[in-house]
Design a protein around this motif. Structure first.
Motif, PDB file in Angstrom:
ATOM      1  N   SER A   1      71.586  77.232  40.828  1.00 33.85           N
ATOM      2  CA  SER A   1      70.829  76.217  40.111  1.00 33.85           C
ATOM      3  C   SER A   1      69.917  76.863  39.069  1.00 33.85           C
ATOM      4  CB  SER A   1      69.965  75.423  41.093  1.00 33.85           C
ATOM      5  OG  SER A   1      68.965  76.255  41.659  1.00 33.85           O
ATOM      6  N   GLU A   2      69.406  76.040  38.156  1.00 40.49           N
ATOM      7  CA  GLU A   2      68.507  76.553  37.118  1.00 40.49           C
ATOM      8  C   GLU A   2      67.250  77.151  37.749  1.00 40.49           C
ATOM      9  OE1 GLU A   2      67.664  73.738  34.093  1.00 40.49           O
ATOM     10  OE2 GLU A   2      66.160  74.975  33.117  1.00 40.49           O
ATOM     11  N   GLU A   3      66.728  76.459  38.777  1.00 43.58           N
ATOM     12  CA  GLU A   3      65.526  76.947  39.458  1.00 43.58           C
ATOM     13  C   GLU A   3      65.774  78.311  40.105  1.00 43.58           C
ATOM     14  OE1 GLU A   3      64.004  74.166  42.315  1.00 43.58           O
ATOM     15  OE2 GLU A   3      63.090  75.747  43.537  1.00 43.58           O
ATOM     16  N   GLU A   4      66.907  78.433  40.803  1.00 42.58           N
ATOM     17  CA  GLU A   4      67.206  79.683  41.481  1.00 42.58           C
ATOM     18  C   GLU A   4      67.538  80.782  40.473  1.00 42.58           C
ATOM     19  OE1 GLU A   4      67.905  81.975  45.110  1.00 42.58           O
ATOM     20  OE2 GLU A   4      66.565  80.436  44.331  1.00 42.58           O
ATOM     21  N   SER A   5      68.195  80.414  39.376  1.00 46.28           N
ATOM     22  CA  SER A   5      68.533  81.425  38.375  1.00 46.28           C
ATOM     23  C   SER A   5      67.267  82.007  37.746  1.00 46.28           C
ATOM     24  CB  SER A   5      69.439  80.835  37.294  1.00 46.28           C
ATOM     25  OG  SER A   5      68.734  79.989  36.414  1.00 46.28           O
ATOM     26  N   ALA A   6      66.243  81.170  37.555  1.00 44.42           N
ATOM     27  CA  ALA A   6      64.987  81.668  36.994  1.00 44.42           C
ATOM     28  C   ALA A   6      64.291  82.604  37.972  1.00 44.42           C
ATOM     29  CB  ALA A   6      64.074  80.494  36.635  1.00 44.42           C
ATOM     30  N   ARG A   7      64.309  82.237  39.263  1.00 42.52           N
ATOM     31  CA  ARG A   7      63.666  83.091  40.267  1.00 42.52           C
ATOM     32  C   ARG A   7      64.353  84.452  40.332  1.00 42.52           C
ATOM     33  NH1 ARG A   7      63.863  84.701  45.590  1.00 42.52           N
ATOM     34  NH2 ARG A   7      65.930  83.796  45.883  1.00 42.52           N
ATOM     35  N   LEU A   8      65.677  84.456  40.401  1.00 42.06           N
ATOM     36  CA  LEU A   8      66.406  85.725  40.458  1.00 42.06           C
ATOM     37  C   LEU A   8      66.353  86.454  39.116  1.00 42.06           C
ATOM     38  CD1 LEU A   8      69.549  84.565  42.477  1.00 42.06           C
ATOM     39  CD2 LEU A   8      67.685  86.002  43.311  1.00 42.06           C
ATOM     40  N   GLY A   9      66.440  85.684  38.029  1.00 38.79           N
ATOM     41  CA  GLY A   9      66.417  86.287  36.703  1.00 38.79           C
ATOM     42  C   GLY A   9      65.111  87.001  36.402  1.00 38.79           C
ATOM     43  N   LEU A  10      64.031  86.590  37.075  1.00 40.94           N
ATOM     44  CA  LEU A  10      62.748  87.256  36.846  1.00 40.94           C
ATOM     45  C   LEU A  10      62.822  88.733  37.223  1.00 40.94           C
ATOM     46  CD1 LEU A  10      59.800  87.168  36.031  1.00 40.94           C
ATOM     47  CD2 LEU A  10      59.227  86.306  38.310  1.00 40.94           C
ATOM     48  N   ARG A  11      63.657  89.069  38.206  1.00 42.69           N
ATOM     49  CA  ARG A  11      63.819  90.480  38.567  1.00 42.69           C
ATOM     50  C   ARG A  11      64.414  91.265  37.397  1.00 42.69           C
ATOM     51  NH1 ARG A  11      63.229  91.422  44.043  1.00 42.69           N
ATOM     52  NH2 ARG A  11      63.194  89.561  45.357  1.00 42.69           N
ATOM     53  N   VAL A  12      65.352  90.646  36.700  1.00 37.08           N
ATOM     54  CA  VAL A  12      65.957  91.299  35.538  1.00 37.08           C
ATOM     55  C   VAL A  12      64.928  91.425  34.420  1.00 37.08           C
ATOM     56  CG1 VAL A  12      67.877  91.247  33.895  1.00 37.08           C
ATOM     57  CG2 VAL A  12      68.173  90.262  36.191  1.00 37.08           C
ATOM     58  N   VAL A  13      64.146  90.369  34.228  1.00 37.23           N
ATOM     59  CA  VAL A  13      63.110  90.368  33.193  1.00 37.23           C
ATOM     60  C   VAL A  13      62.092  91.473  33.463  1.00 37.23           C
ATOM     61  CG1 VAL A  13      61.206  89.041  32.189  1.00 37.23           C
ATOM     62  CG2 VAL A  13      63.401  87.928  32.642  1.00 37.23           C
TER      63      VAL A  13
END
Length: 409
Positions: free
Chosen positions: A369-381
């Motif tokens: 989901s968009e919410e989960e992608s943002a949470r996980l994507g923060l690690r990449v950021v």
């Protein structure tokens, strides 16, 4: 008693009175003290044991999950974990079996988000049925190329590309001439399985749709319950209009579960052993697959791979690499791929390019989901920031009103 060991249930949520009294009783404390002594669990390890049992008393885990928790968190053998559980059961849990079960049900009803099933894969019904036929066939092909040939033959039949005779001929045809060299009786059995599968395409399509809809229903229930709990705990907007969620909440939500952190660590270790920065791009492309509609990649594997690329400074470079970029975009729907391509080609290094790339990767390839992608994507950021690419620092933000991570760009 070691510092930090707490023999009471300090929780604002409802806990059955019998369980609250038991956890604070001298009987419970003595039983845990004896077990800790017998198994050399002192200091932090004793605290961890008490915390595991506390999680059963509040209903966060079922009581029969205690051995698994002991084995994982205290790194004890299966035998030791079961022995500790047996000792606890004999001394304190036996009389409370019914209450522990009721408490677990109460907790599950109030925290459905913790018990959501895995998100169903975005599956093509033809491919799902082909997988089933291959599994039922019992044919074991050590050669990966032959296994793929077998799967492709079945898939093409289910998709109506080949007819019965063509499929049968491909199964019996010798290996050297592009077939599988199977015997007639084995071929007849597989053909029967394939025919049954072909007649179930619409049924499989409906099943996949039902699974997706049921997951979304459960997810909605979980969000509603979470909101209700926040309101009960007085975390709705105050009279001054303050936020519902704190920075501590953001850190807790971002961290994820212990299991998630361990899985991420495992992927990082695995990828680190596979080579240096140059090999990371190939590892990530291995998660991408080759065509739209393939099975989704593990979101944690994606997060580990992308984070490691970001740490090495290779992720920004990869966006500018046509081969890498197009391999990823091939998994996007056509319109989404076109929009992403236009942004990335205009400037592979800007925030909009990285944002559309990461969001699309998580959505279309990892299937979250968009919410989960943002949470996980923060690690990449964070990995991008660590590598000196500060321009990406604001790609993800925490919505303190709703308690979720969001893509800000």
């Amino acid at each position: 008693m070691p510092e930090g060991v707490n023999y009471s249930l300090n929780t604002d949520e409802y806990v059955l009175p019998e369980l609250r009294a038991s956890f604070a009783s001298d009987e419970f404390r003595t039983a845990l003290d004896i077990i800790a002594h017998d198994y050399d669990l002192e200091g932090e390890r004793k605290k961890m044991l008490v915390d595991i049992v506390r999680s059963a008393y509040v209903g966060q885990i079922a009581d029969d999950e205690i051995p698994d928790q002991i084995m994982g968190k205290l790194e004890m053998t299966v035998g030791q974990s079961l022995e500790i559980y047996a000792d606890m059961y004999a001394d304190v849990l036996d009389d409370l079996e019914e209450q522990l079960e009721d408490q677990h049900t109460l907790y599950m009803n109030e925290h459905p988000e913790e018990f959501l099933p895995p998100r169903p894969e975005k599956r093509d019904p033809h491919e799902a049925l082909a997988d089933e036929v291959v599994a039922k066939s019992g044919v074991s092909l050590d050669d990966g190329r032959m296994s793929k040939r077998f799967y492709d033959i079945v898939l093409s039949y289910i998709k109506d590309v080949r007819d019965d005779a063509e499929m049968k001929r491909m199964f019996t045809k010798p290996l050297k001439t592009g077939g599988l060299g199977l015997e007639e009786d084995k071929t007849a059995t597989i053909v029967l399985f394939a025919k049954e599968a072909k007649n179930k395409v619409e049924e499989k399509k409906a099943q996949i749709k039902d699974e997706q809809e049921e997951y979304e229903r459960l997810l909605q229930v979980a969000k509603e319950r979470k909101h209700e709990r926040a309101e009960k705990a007085g975390r709705s907007d105050s009279a001054e209009g303050g936020p519902k969620y704190s920075k501590d909440d953001a850190r807790r939500i971002f961290a994820g579960s212990t299991e998630e952190r361990e899985a991420l660590k495992g992927y990082v270790t695995k990828y680190a052993a596979s080579g240096g920065p140059e090999e990371l791009g190939d590892i990530v492309l291995g998660l991408v697959g080759e065509a739209e509609g393939e099975k989704v990649a593990d979101p944690l594997a994606v997060t580990a791979g992308l984070s490691m690329m970001a740490n090495s400074g290779k992720l920004g470079e990869a966006l500018a690499d046509k081969k890498f970029r197009e391999a990823v975009l091939s998994r996007f729907p056509e319109d989404a791929a076109h929009q992403a391509r236009q942004k990335i080609m205009a400037d592979p290094q800007n925030e909009a390019s990285m944002s559309v790339f990461l969001q699309g990767f998580y959505h279309w390839i990892a299937g979250v989901s968009e919410e989960e992608s943002a949470r996980l994507g923060l690690r990449v950021v964070k990995a991008l920031q660590k590598s000196g690419q500060a321009q990406y620092a604001q790609l993800v933000a925490f919505d303190m009103d709703n308690g979720i991570f969001v893509w800000a760009k």
